[in-house]
Design an enzyme around this catalytic site. Structure first.
Site, PDB file in Angstrom:
ATOM      1  N   PRO A   6      42.278  37.772  42.588  1.00  0.00           N
ATOM      2  CA  PRO A   6      42.076  39.106  43.156  1.00  0.00           C
ATOM      3  C   PRO A   6      42.958  39.429  44.373  1.00  0.00           C
ATOM      4  CG  PRO A   6      39.953  38.060  42.684  1.00  0.00           C
ATOM      5  CD  PRO A   6      41.014  37.018  42.478  1.00  0.00           C
ATOM      6  N   LYS A  20      55.875  46.011  44.325  1.00  0.00           N
ATOM      7  CA  LYS A  20      54.595  46.270  43.654  1.00  0.00           C
ATOM      8  C   LYS A  20      53.697  47.167  44.501  1.00  0.00           C
ATOM      9  CE  LYS A  20      50.808  45.773  41.226  1.00  0.00           C
ATOM     10  NZ  LYS A  20      50.586  46.614  40.048  1.00  0.00           N
TER      11      LYS A  20
HETATM   12  P1  NAD Z   1      39.642  40.463  38.148  1.00  0.00           P
HETATM   13  O1  NAD Z   1      38.747  40.608  39.321  1.00  0.00           O
HETATM   14  O2  NAD Z   1      39.259  41.055  36.838  1.00  0.00           O
HETATM   15  O3  NAD Z   1      39.946  38.904  37.865  1.00  0.00           O
HETATM   16  C1  NAD Z   1      40.143  37.942  38.852  1.00  0.00           C
HETATM   17  C2  NAD Z   1      39.657  36.610  38.299  1.00  0.00           C
HETATM   18  O4  NAD Z   1      39.956  35.564  39.230  1.00  0.00           O
HETATM   19  C3  NAD Z   1      38.141  36.561  38.074  1.00  0.00           C
HETATM   20  O5  NAD Z   1      37.871  36.137  36.746  1.00  0.00           O
HETATM   21  C4  NAD Z   1      37.652  35.549  39.111  1.00  0.00           C
HETATM   22  O6  NAD Z   1      36.516  34.815  38.681  1.00  0.00           O
HETATM   23  C5  NAD Z   1      38.865  34.664  39.248  1.00  0.00           C
HETATM   24  N1  NAD Z   1      38.918  33.881  40.475  1.00  0.00           N
HETATM   25  C6  NAD Z   1      38.715  34.286  41.755  1.00  0.00           C
HETATM   26  N2  NAD Z   1      38.898  33.270  42.608  1.00  0.00           N
HETATM   27  C7  NAD Z   1      39.234  32.201  41.850  1.00  0.00           C
HETATM   28  C8  NAD Z   1      39.556  30.844  42.163  1.00  0.00           C
HETATM   29  N3  NAD Z   1      39.567  30.402  43.420  1.00  0.00           N
HETATM   30  N4  NAD Z   1      39.856  30.015  41.156  1.00  0.00           N
HETATM   31  C9  NAD Z   1      39.840  30.450  39.871  1.00  0.00           C
HETATM   32  N5  NAD Z   1      39.551  31.726  39.513  1.00  0.00           N
HETATM   33  C10 NAD Z   1      39.249  32.575  40.505  1.00  0.00           C
HETATM   34  O7  NAD Z   1      41.067  41.010  38.612  1.00  0.00           O
HETATM   35  P2  NAD Z   1      42.279  41.516  37.688  1.00  0.00           P
HETATM   36  O8  NAD Z   1      42.076  42.955  37.353  1.00  0.00           O
HETATM   37  O9  NAD Z   1      42.522  40.523  36.616  1.00  0.00           O
HETATM   38  O10 NAD Z   1      43.459  41.487  38.775  1.00  0.00           O
HETATM   39  C11 NAD Z   1      44.050  40.267  39.237  1.00  0.00           C
HETATM   40  C12 NAD Z   1      45.204  40.623  40.170  1.00  0.00           C
HETATM   41  O11 NAD Z   1      46.151  41.434  39.451  1.00  0.00           O
HETATM   42  C13 NAD Z   1      44.783  41.444  41.390  1.00  0.00           C
HETATM   43  O12 NAD Z   1      45.547  41.041  42.491  1.00  0.00           O
HETATM   44  C14 NAD Z   1      45.115  42.878  40.992  1.00  0.00           C
HETATM   45  O13 NAD Z   1      45.372  43.691  42.126  1.00  0.00           O
HETATM   46  C15 NAD Z   1      46.342  42.668  40.129  1.00  0.00           C
HETATM   47  N6  NAD Z   1      46.577  43.696  39.087  1.00  0.00           N
HETATM   48  C16 NAD Z   1      45.561  44.186  38.324  1.00  0.00           C
HETATM   49  C17 NAD Z   1      45.834  45.142  37.356  1.00  0.00           C
HETATM   50  C18 NAD Z   1      44.746  45.737  36.475  1.00  0.00           C
HETATM   51  O14 NAD Z   1      45.025  46.741  35.787  1.00  0.00           O
HETATM   52  N7  NAD Z   1      43.537  45.175  36.446  1.00  0.00           N
HETATM   53  C19 NAD Z   1      47.142  45.579  37.138  1.00  0.00           C
HETATM   54  C20 NAD Z   1      48.159  45.034  37.900  1.00  0.00           C
HETATM   55  C21 NAD Z   1      47.866  44.086  38.875  1.00  0.00           C
END
Ligand code: NAD
Length: 300
Positions: A65, A173
């Site tokens: 995250p 980004k």
């Molecule tokens: P999300 O919250 O759906 O997923 C994050 C995952 O990381 C969760 O499954 C959580 O359990 C896991 N996690 C957290 N801490 C952890 C640790 N210490 N060890 C292992 N797993 C851990 O978030 P997302 O939507 O997948 O986004 C991830 C990143 O990508 C963010 O930085 C977000 O800003 C970026 N992003 C998201 C999107 C989108 O459309 N969702 C698009 C581009 C970029």
């Protein structure tokens, strides 16, 4: 290749699945057990910790995250060592989370001191792009590391950019997402105005798409429920890109602006809108739910 994938959320899970489909040996870890199980069902191997996943890997990909999670993973947390100190091997480290450029540079410098190559490689394209393997990767770090990572990133994305040195991927980004936050809130505002004045949201969307207001939100991520099949708005704003994450990214843009004495009035406005929306209980909904902020009270 042996790949460790850490963080199997909305983005990480489909990205890891594409690596499995491309024939890589993928070992996964997430704090959420059900996320690991879903990936196991797709042919990935499970690990009991991030360190176990990364042991023996050629490449580690992380999709977490925020900056605190990334620093915790690589540098350590609560007295426990991070991957940089726990691993014997020297896998290529690719972090695709969106975090502050300074955090990326900090981890990158610590990695370099210990003989690792670290790339900040945030992505654009949303969950749809992650599933389709058509993400844009925006990479910061040494050219040699970029060349090494490129074939792997091509299994998850279509456009792979080398933005510049360490942190440059995150800078690009963050600029992009500030613009996205502005475009999504502007699109929601225009739709709400039109509907309040008798327009059908689908008709209005089509007109604006073909006119000078056309933009990415209108083309592929329409925030009005029912206008676009497959968009988060048409499934009660579940999944997708969370409001909390957009608020985080707009906060990163604000910090970047402060640090560089830049003026970002539109970005600040968008940040306030998404922060308010989050504070009102919509943090875990897709960010296009900002539409509901404009619709609040419309029936009264
Ligand atoms: P999300 O919250 O759906 O997923 C994050 C995952 O990381 C969760 O499954 C959580 O359990 C896991 N996690 C957290 N801490 C952890 C640790 N210490 N060890 C292992 N797993 C851990 O978030 P997302 O939507 O997948 O986004 C991830 C990143 O990508 C963010 O930085 C977000 O800003 C970026 N992003 C998201 C999107 C989108 O459309 N969702 C698009 C581009 C970029």
């Amino acid at each position: 290749m042996n790949i460790a994938f850490i963080g199997l959320g909305n983005m990480g899970a489909p990205m890891a699945i594409n690596l499995v489909k491309a024939g890589h040996d993928v070992t996964v870890f997430d704090l959420v057990e059900s996320a690991i199980q879903s990936l196991e069902a797709e042919g990935a191997r499970r690990a009991a910790s991030a360190e176990a996943a990364a042991t023996g890997a050629d490449v580690v990909v992380s999709m977490l995250p925020a900056g605190a999670h990334v620093k915790g993973l690589y540098l350590g947390r609560d007295g426990a060592p991070g991957l940089l100190d726990a691993l014997d091997g020297k896998p290529l480290l690719v972090d695709s989370s969106t975090i502050a450029p300074d955090d990326a540079r900090l981890v990158g410098a610590a990695a370099a001191e210990r003989g690792f190559t670290y790339l900040d490689a945030p992505v654009s394209g949303g969950v749809g792009g992650a599933k389709a393997g058509s993400l844009t990767f925006i990479v910061g770090g040494e050219a040699a590391g970029f060349d090494q990572a490129k074939p792997l990133l091509e299994a998850m994305g279509k456009n792979i950019f080398h933005a510049g040195e360490a942190g440059a991927g995150q800078v690009a980004k963050i600029c992009n997402n500030m613009l996205l936050g502005i475009l999504m809130s502007g699109t929601a505002e225009a739709l709400a105005l039109g509907v309040k004045n008798g327009m059908d949201p689908a008709v209005l969307s089509e007109i604006m798409k073909q006119s000078s207001g056309g933009n990415w939100a209108l083309n592929g991520y329409n925030p009005w429920p029912g206008v676009m099949e497959g968009a988060a708005a048409s499934r009660d704003y579940q999944g997708g890109f969370l409001t909390d994450l957009m608020a985080k990214d707009l906060g990163l843009a604000w910090e970047l602006a402060l640090g560089s004495k830049s003026t970002v009035p539109m970005g600040s406005q968008a940040r306030n809108l998404f922060a308010l929306h989050s504070a009102q209980g919509s943090g875990q909904l897709d960010f296009s739910s900002i539409q509901t902020l404009y619709r609040a009270g419309e029936d009264t």
